[in-house]
Write a protein that holds these residues in place. Structure first.
Motif, PDB file in Angstrom:
ATOM      1  N   ASP A 855      36.728  52.367  33.051  1.00 56.81           N
ATOM      2  CA  ASP A 855      37.284  53.760  33.621  1.00 56.81           C
ATOM      3  C   ASP A 855      38.246  53.197  34.774  1.00 56.81           C
ATOM      4  N   ASN A 856      37.751  52.317  35.891  1.00 55.11           N
ATOM      5  CA  ASN A 856      38.199  51.894  36.844  1.00 55.11           C
ATOM      6  C   ASN A 856      39.798  51.092  36.339  1.00 55.11           C
ATOM      7  N   ALA A 857      39.316  50.306  35.401  1.00 56.94           N
ATOM      8  CA  ALA A 857      40.584  49.641  34.834  1.00 56.94           C
ATOM      9  C   ALA A 857      41.779  50.417  34.452  1.00 56.94           C
ATOM     10  N   VAL A 858      41.382  51.660  33.640  1.00 56.91           N
ATOM     11  CA  VAL A 858      42.559  52.536  33.232  1.00 56.91           C
ATOM     12  C   VAL A 858      43.131  53.079  34.354  1.00 56.91           C
ATOM     13  N   LYS A 859      42.159  53.890  35.358  1.00 54.96           N
ATOM     14  CA  LYS A 859      42.318  54.560  36.591  1.00 54.96           C
ATOM     15  C   LYS A 859      43.535  53.760  37.320  1.00 54.96           C
ATOM     16  N   TYR A 860      43.261  52.499  37.532  1.00 57.43           N
ATOM     17  CA  TYR A 860      44.218  51.516  38.466  1.00 57.43           C
ATOM     18  C   TYR A 860      45.368  50.987  37.852  1.00 57.43           C
ATOM     19  N   GLY A 888      45.744  45.681  40.947  1.00 56.98           N
ATOM     20  CA  GLY A 888      45.134  44.379  41.479  1.00 56.98           C
ATOM     21  C   GLY A 888      44.464  44.888  42.780  1.00 56.98           C
ATOM     22  N   ILE A 889      43.785  43.958  43.521  1.00 57.69           N
ATOM     23  CA  ILE A 889      42.962  44.155  44.654  1.00 57.69           C
ATOM     24  C   ILE A 889      43.145  42.768  45.464  1.00 57.69           C
ATOM     25  N   PRO A 890      43.771  43.262  46.810  1.00 60.01           N
ATOM     26  CA  PRO A 890      43.718  41.995  47.552  1.00 60.01           C
ATOM     27  C   PRO A 890      42.537  41.222  47.848  1.00 60.01           C
ATOM     28  N   ARG A 896      34.383  43.951  49.670  1.00 60.20           N
ATOM     29  CA  ARG A 896      34.250  45.173  50.107  1.00 60.20           C
ATOM     30  C   ARG A 896      34.232  46.107  49.184  1.00 60.20           C
ATOM     31  N   ILE A 897      34.930  46.046  48.125  1.00 54.24           N
ATOM     32  CA  ILE A 897      35.252  47.131  47.205  1.00 54.24           C
ATOM     33  C   ILE A 897      33.528  47.499  46.504  1.00 54.24           C
ATOM     34  N   PHE A 898      32.740  46.467  46.745  1.00 52.28           N
ATOM     35  CA  PHE A 898      31.628  47.035  46.079  1.00 52.28           C
ATOM     36  C   PHE A 898      30.530  48.013  46.984  1.00 52.28           C
ATOM     37  N   PHE A 901      30.880  53.792  49.058  1.00 51.67           N
ATOM     38  CA  PHE A 901      32.169  54.625  49.505  1.00 51.67           C
ATOM     39  C   PHE A 901      33.342  54.134  49.905  1.00 51.67           C
ATOM     40  N   PHE A 902      33.397  52.539  49.534  1.00 51.15           N
ATOM     41  CA  PHE A 902      34.697  51.881  49.999  1.00 51.15           C
ATOM     42  C   PHE A 902      35.762  52.201  48.962  1.00 51.15           C
ATOM     43  N   ARG A 903      36.863  52.570  49.565  1.00 53.18           N
ATOM     44  CA  ARG A 903      38.117  52.630  48.666  1.00 53.18           C
ATOM     45  C   ARG A 903      39.283  52.007  49.133  1.00 53.18           C
ATOM     46  N   LEU A 904      40.113  51.520  48.685  1.00 53.66           N
ATOM     47  CA  LEU A 904      41.209  50.755  49.142  1.00 53.66           C
ATOM     48  C   LEU A 904      42.119  51.861  49.738  1.00 53.66           C
ATOM     49  N   LEU A 908      47.780  51.519  48.747  1.00 49.58           N
ATOM     50  CA  LEU A 908      47.759  50.773  47.610  1.00 49.58           C
ATOM     51  C   LEU A 908      47.233  51.013  46.253  1.00 49.58           C
ATOM     52  N   THR A 909      46.488  52.220  46.282  1.00 49.86           N
ATOM     53  CA  THR A 909      46.229  52.869  44.863  1.00 49.86           C
ATOM     54  C   THR A 909      47.085  53.852  44.427  1.00 49.86           C
ATOM     55  N   ARG A 910      48.028  54.109  45.292  1.00 49.90           N
ATOM     56  CA  ARG A 910      49.162  55.092  44.691  1.00 49.90           C
ATOM     57  C   ARG A 910      48.417  56.550  44.492  1.00 49.90           C
ATOM     58  N   GLY A 913      42.396  58.977  42.588  1.00 49.80           N
ATOM     59  CA  GLY A 913      41.227  59.554  43.113  1.00 49.80           C
ATOM     60  C   GLY A 913      40.085  58.484  42.673  1.00 49.80           C
ATOM     61  N   GLY A 914      39.033  58.834  43.874  1.00 48.83           N
ATOM     62  CA  GLY A 914      37.781  58.309  43.189  1.00 48.83           C
ATOM     63  C   GLY A 914      36.713  58.550  44.347  1.00 48.83           C
ATOM     64  N   THR A 915      35.412  58.518  44.096  1.00 45.03           N
ATOM     65  CA  THR A 915      34.464  58.572  45.314  1.00 45.03           C
ATOM     66  C   THR A 915      34.071  57.360  46.006  1.00 45.03           C
TER      67      THR A 915
HETATM   68  P1  ADP Z   1      36.534  54.894  42.838  1.00 45.95           P
HETATM   69  O1  ADP Z   1      35.701  56.008  42.615  1.00 45.95           O
HETATM   70  O2  ADP Z   1      37.559  54.964  44.231  1.00 45.95           O
HETATM   71  O3  ADP Z   1      37.354  54.044  41.879  1.00 45.95           O
HETATM   72  P2  ADP Z   1      35.027  52.391  42.824  1.00 45.95           P
HETATM   73  O4  ADP Z   1      33.672  51.880  43.590  1.00 45.95           O
HETATM   74  O5  ADP Z   1      34.868  52.635  41.493  1.00 45.95           O
HETATM   75  O6  ADP Z   1      35.404  53.703  43.411  1.00 45.95           O
HETATM   76  O7  ADP Z   1      36.221  51.607  43.236  1.00 45.95           O
HETATM   77  C1  ADP Z   1      36.466  51.187  44.378  1.00 45.95           C
HETATM   78  C2  ADP Z   1      37.791  50.879  44.687  1.00 45.95           C
HETATM   79  O8  ADP Z   1      38.081  49.473  44.077  1.00 45.95           O
HETATM   80  C3  ADP Z   1      38.724  51.742  44.105  1.00 45.95           C
HETATM   81  O9  ADP Z   1      38.794  52.632  45.195  1.00 45.95           O
HETATM   82  C4  ADP Z   1      39.910  51.043  44.178  1.00 45.95           C
HETATM   83  O10 ADP Z   1      40.717  50.762  45.175  1.00 45.95           O
HETATM   84  C5  ADP Z   1      39.472  49.741  43.885  1.00 45.95           C
HETATM   85  N1  ADP Z   1      39.360  49.291  42.210  1.00 45.95           N
HETATM   86  C6  ADP Z   1      38.368  49.409  41.576  1.00 45.95           C
HETATM   87  N2  ADP Z   1      38.826  49.005  40.393  1.00 45.95           N
HETATM   88  C7  ADP Z   1      39.905  48.615  40.302  1.00 45.95           C
HETATM   89  C8  ADP Z   1      40.788  48.026  39.523  1.00 45.95           C
HETATM   90  N3  ADP Z   1      40.509  47.908  38.016  1.00 45.95           N
HETATM   91  N4  ADP Z   1      42.127  47.750  39.929  1.00 45.95           N
HETATM   92  C9  ADP Z   1      42.314  47.973  40.838  1.00 45.95           C
HETATM   93  N5  ADP Z   1      41.696  48.626  41.931  1.00 45.95           N
HETATM   94  C10 ADP Z   1      40.424  48.843  41.752  1.00 45.95           C
END
Ligand code: ADP
Length: 953
Positions: A855-860, A888-890, A896-898, A901-904, A908-910, A913-915
């Motif tokens: 889902d993330n892969a599609v979303k981002y 991509g992710i810096p 920290r993305i794990f 609540f952490f969101r980039l 950077l994510t244009r 949305g997400g939680t």
């Molecule tokens: P969210 O609900 O915001 O997606 P996640 O925990 O799934 O929350 O992801 C955390 C953050 O990691 C995202 O907000 C996004 O910035 C980054 N991220 C996750 N997956 C990807 C991806 N495939 N490509 C780019 N950024 C991603």
């Protein structure tokens, strides 16, 4: 017929009576044993009876014609001549005693009766004298006189208390006995010179002129009297002769004083007329002289003895040593004052007058170790048994409990028979020395014990052990604790009273101004309270306290302030309890010394405790995560704990000793904003959380400050992370609201449209709206699902049931489900090798993980691109890899993305949305299924997430 008979026979005859009478008279004269002398009126002998021959050895006829006075002793001549004159004048003179010279030179004493013989005309024609030999009587009388004189000398010798007195007495006796005109006695002095010691009738000039003269050499053996009947004919040297003559001395006798062959002096007898020295007077003088000589020697010796005895007495009186002389049966025959003092009497006389049994009962006699000592073991008693001994003896006065220590040495004194007559004990009172020794020993022991420990409790314990009962009946220690005097320990000789004392002290602290503890603390001087009971009122808080003091019954007390390093930190109180004697001045010294040692020990213990606490604190500071920094009043960093090193990224070595503004950037601005607490007791100030630049990074630090006398302690707590989480949480709320509102708005909009009656909807439009409702509801469900999952994970309610699953099948299902929802420009694919072993996983959870990642892969991938889920076997693990070509992710953010609540950054994510929960849930689930998850991305294009799970066995 005898001559007398024939004369008597004549009686009867008639005829010539006269003739007969003359013949008879002739017969009487011739036969008389008396000396019969007929003299003319001037004393010329006209007839001498035959007794002149038999008694005196003179031819009676030859003496006729000689003056009778030629035969009379010169000393008697005057009397004789007077008598003749008186008889010539007609008197009769009875019984004068005179001495007549015999032919052999002896003097023979006669009692003489002289009567006149009348001539034819009645005038005195002749002097008729009869004389009876009374030599024996006279000799007897002489002897009596001699004996009398000797007696008087002996008496004088006996009475004389000094040699001078004796010499004076004997000279008077001698003068009387010999009839000499003058006399003197001289004794050889230490230089063997004859010195006048007593004299009668001699001028200073004479004595000066003759002193030193002696007819004998000082070492002469058996010196004999030298008699000079007529000094004018003696061959004295000229000077001596002149002195004698000028003094008017005509005759003199030198009688040696001899004692045991040794010449000790001389008697001098003088006559003013020439004098024939008679045997008896010389003998008398000699006898007296001998007496005197030995008496002189004796008296001299006795005087010396008396002197030395007096000296001894004086010594005995004044010496500290006691001397006791016991007789064989044990009675005390002599004791000096020193001995009396040891026993507790003022004087020796008092001691000797006391009943010995009563005296003994006053004491308990102990040995050095305080054990009872049997009386027969006393050195005096042993000496009476013939043993010399010495030992330490302690006398405890039963009445007062006072103790005296003596060193007693006793020796036997043997009599002539070889048995012990006396025992002499010399008693040296060593109480003070002993006390001093004991004191030194006691204090040494005290130092030792007090230095053994650095614990305050054991120091107090040691102090109590030392002081009670050896020095005091009780001891109490009060120390300042935060400015308040507090009893920290007490010990009473009676353990029951220890509790009472502590209770009492706590109830009634020694805070009354007149309490000796207060006096000691105020003045810094030790206080001796000789009578505690008398001062009870002045030191008590109230009447009940007074009663309690009386109940405790302490007799005296000493308070010593405890001072160290210039400050008084408490006081120590010593007290006496009966039967212990009350404290006196010397005890004060001991107490002060003890107090000094206790001060040092307690100060050390307190310091140690403080240091210990500090050490513990410092140790604790090592582990405290907060940064703790101590800045002294000069602004220098004095303490910099590892927490501070972490917060400020500056090591302790770099920070310590440096000005704080050099170590912490922008310190001045910072410190202005920190309000320090007013004082340490007020606790730390309310912490302020402020942004601080740490090596270019902004850190949020919560800072509090506590001032202390030497500076300020700052505590820094890095709240950057928490602050970020807080930020994330608040972001989450807004994100989730936003995330929920979007699908809801869509669903609401679609539903409203479908509900409208006024608008006719095409079937396709209707389907479209229902699709929107369905997919948005699905999105809503996923969001809500994620929140639910996260909360279940957090609360630990997430159970995992691992089983063997077909990984490929599961992957295909996930991709298939999501493909329907994915935008058209995203190409979703799934690849799995044919012979992939089953994976050990909870299928629901694995599905959730893969769903999240795809889902993330599609979303981002907002610009589209391919999203590929590929499975492979990696060792004993199944690897799920999701590649996208999205944002991509810096690298800096990849760890920290794990986090929950952490969101980039939305930039950077244009705006996708997400939680911020998806990856957090994914990681948690993977970990619970014993797998791992990671991401790879260069931060510019595309990301690769990989999940590895064990192959099912
Ligand atoms: P969210 O609900 O915001 O997606 P996640 O925990 O799934 O929350 O992801 C955390 C953050 O990691 C995202 O907000 C996004 O910035 C980054 N991220 C996750 N997956 C990807 C991806 N495939 N490509 C780019 N950024 C991603």
């Amino acid at each position: 017929m005898s001559e007398a008979e024939s004369i008597l026979a004549h009686d009867a005859a008639d005829g010539d009576d006269l003739l007969y009478l003359a013949a008879f008279q002739q017969l009487v004269l011739d036969r008389s044993h008396d000396l019969i002398t007929v003299m003319d009126r001037v004393g010329t002998i006209v007839y001498a009876s035959p007794a002149w021959g038999s008694l005196l050895g003179w031819d009676p006829d030859a003496v006729v014609g000689s003056p009778v006075l030629d035969f009379v002793h010169p000393d008697d001549a005057e009397g004789a001549s007077v008598a003749i004159g008186r008889v010539a004048a007609g008197d009769s003179i009875d019984a004068i005693t005179l001495r007549l010279r015999a032919n052999d030179g002896r003097w023979v004493s006669f009692d003489s009766t002289t009567t006149p013989l009348p001539g034819p005309h009645g005038e005195v024609a002749y002097v008729f004298a009869t004389a009876r030999d009374v030599t024996e009587r006279e000799e007897l009388r002489e002897r009596v006189r001699e004996v009398d004189a000797l007696y008087r000398v002996a008496d004088a010798v006996g009475r004389a208390t000094s040699l001078t007195e004796l010499l004076d007495e004997s000279i008077d006796t001698l003068l009387e006995a010999t009839g000499a005109d003058r006399a003197a006695v001289l004794l050889l002095d230490d230089d063997n010179v004859m010195r006048f010691r007593a004299w009668r009738g001699l001028s200073d000039e004479y004595r000066a002129g003759t002193e030193g003269h002696s007819p004998w050499a000082p070492d002469e053996l058996d010196p004999q009297p030298v008699l000079v009947g007529d000094a004018s004919h003696a061959d004295f040297d000229e000077r001596l002769g002149n002195v004698i003559r000028r003094e008017g001395i005509a005759s003199l006798a030198f009688i040696p004083l001899v004692h045991g062959d040794r010449l000790v002096g001389k008697f001098m007898l003088y006559h003013d007329e020439s004098h024939e020295w008679g045997d008896s007077e010389v003998r008398l003088a000699g006898t007296i002289a001998n007496h005197l000589a030995s008496a002189a020697i004796r008296t001299k010796a006795r005087a010396a003895l008396r002197d030395s005895r007096e000296l001894l007495e004086m010594i005995m009186r004044t010496v500290d040593e006691g001397v006791i002389v016991q007789a064989a049966e044990g009675g005390i025959v002599y004791a000096n004052d020193g001995a009396a003092r040891v026993i507790g009497f003022e004087t020796a006389a008092d001691f000797l007058a006391a009943d010995p049994r009563e005296v003994l009962n006053r004491f308990e006699i102990l040995d050095e170790d305080g054990n009872p000592l049997a009386a027969d073991q006393l050195p005096g008693r042993r000496a009476l048994r013939g043993e010399s001994s010495e030992r330490v003896v302690r006398y405890r006065v039963l009445e007062t409990g006072a103790e005296r220590w003596s060193f007693v040495r006793a020796n036997p004194v043997y009599g002539d028979t070889g048995s012990v007559e006396f025992a002499i004990s010399v008693i040296h009172d060593i109480t003070t020395t002993r006390a001093r020794v004991e004191r030194v020993r006691f204090l040494a022991r005290a130092s030792e014990l007090l230095n053994e420990t650095l614990e305050i409790e054991s120091t107090l314990g040691a102090l109590a052990d030392i002081a009670v009962p050896a020095f005091a009946g009780h001891v109490t220690v009060d120390l300042y604790d935060d400015g308040v005097l507090r009893c920290v320990g007490a010990r009473h000789v009676d353990p029951v009273k220890t509790e009472l004392m502590i209770r009492l002290r706590r109830k009634y602290p020694p805070t009354v101004p007149e309490h000796p503890v207060q006096r000691a603390l105020r003045s810094g001087e030790p206080q001796l309270v000789p009578d505690v009971q008398a001062e009870a009122e002045s030191m008590a808080h109230d009447e009940e306290h007074v009663q309690a003091i009386h109940e405790l019954g302490n007799t005296s007390g000493i308070v010593v302030p405890l001072t160290a390093r210039g400050r008084t930190f408490g006081a120590i109180t010593f007290g006496t309890v009966p039967p212990q004697l009350p404290f006196t001045e010397p005890d004060l010294e001991v107490a002060v010394e003890l107090g000094r040692r206790a001060s040092a020990a307690l100060d050390n213990a307190l310091l140690y405790r403080e240091v210990g606490a500090r050490a513990h604190a410092a140790k604790a500071l090592e582990f405290v995560l907060d940064g703790v920094v101590l800045v002294d009043s000069d602004g220098i960093v004095r303490l910099w704990n590892p927490g501070a090193a972490r917060v400020f990224r500056v090591k302790a070595q770099k920070a310590l000793g440096r000005p704080v503004e050099d170590v912490i950037a922008d310190w001045n601005t910072l410190s202005e904003r920190i309000t320090a607490a007013p004082d340490p007791t007020a606790g730390a100030s309310r912490p302020e959380t402020l942004p601080v630049d740490v090596k270019g990074n902004e850190r949020w630090l919560s800072i509090s400050a506590v001032p202390f006398p030497g500076g300020t302690v700052y505590a820094f707590c890095d709240h950057t992370e928490e602050r970020a989480v807080d930020q994330l949480k608040s972001d989450f709320v807004s994100t989730v609201s936003h995330e929920l509102r979007t699908p809801l708005a869509a669903i609401y909009g679609a539903a409203l449209t479908l509900q409208r009656d006024d608008v006719r909807l095409e079937e396709s439009q209707r389907t479209g709206l229902l699709d929107v409702i369905s997919s948005e509801a699905d999105r809503l469900a996923r969001i809500v699902n994620q929140i639910l999952w996260a909360s279940r994970l957090d609360s630990g309610q997430m159970g995992v049931a691992i089983e063997s699953c077909d990984a490929a099948k599961l992957a295909h299902q996930v991709v298939h489900a999501l493909r329907a929802l994915a935008p058209a420009d995203v190409e979703l694919t799934c690849e799995a090798p044919d012979a992939l072993p089953p994976v050990a996983a909870d299928p629901d959870k694995l599905r959730q993980v893969l769903t999240n990642l795809v889902d993330n892969a599609v979303k981002y991938s907002p610009d589209g691109g391919s999203v590929r889920l590929s499975l492979s076997l990696s060792g004993s693990r199944i690897r799920f890899r999701i590649d996208d070509q999205g944002l991509g992710i810096p690298p800096a953010e990849q760890s920290r993305i794990f986090e929950k609540f952490f969101r980039l950054d939305p930039n950077l994510t244009r705006g996708v949305g997400g939680t911020g929960l998806g990856l957090y849930i994914s990681r948690e689930l993977v970990l619970r299924m014993h797998g791992r998850i990671w991401v790879l991305s260069d931060g510019r294009r595309g990301s690769t997430f990989t999940v590895e799970l064990p192959v099912a066995s």
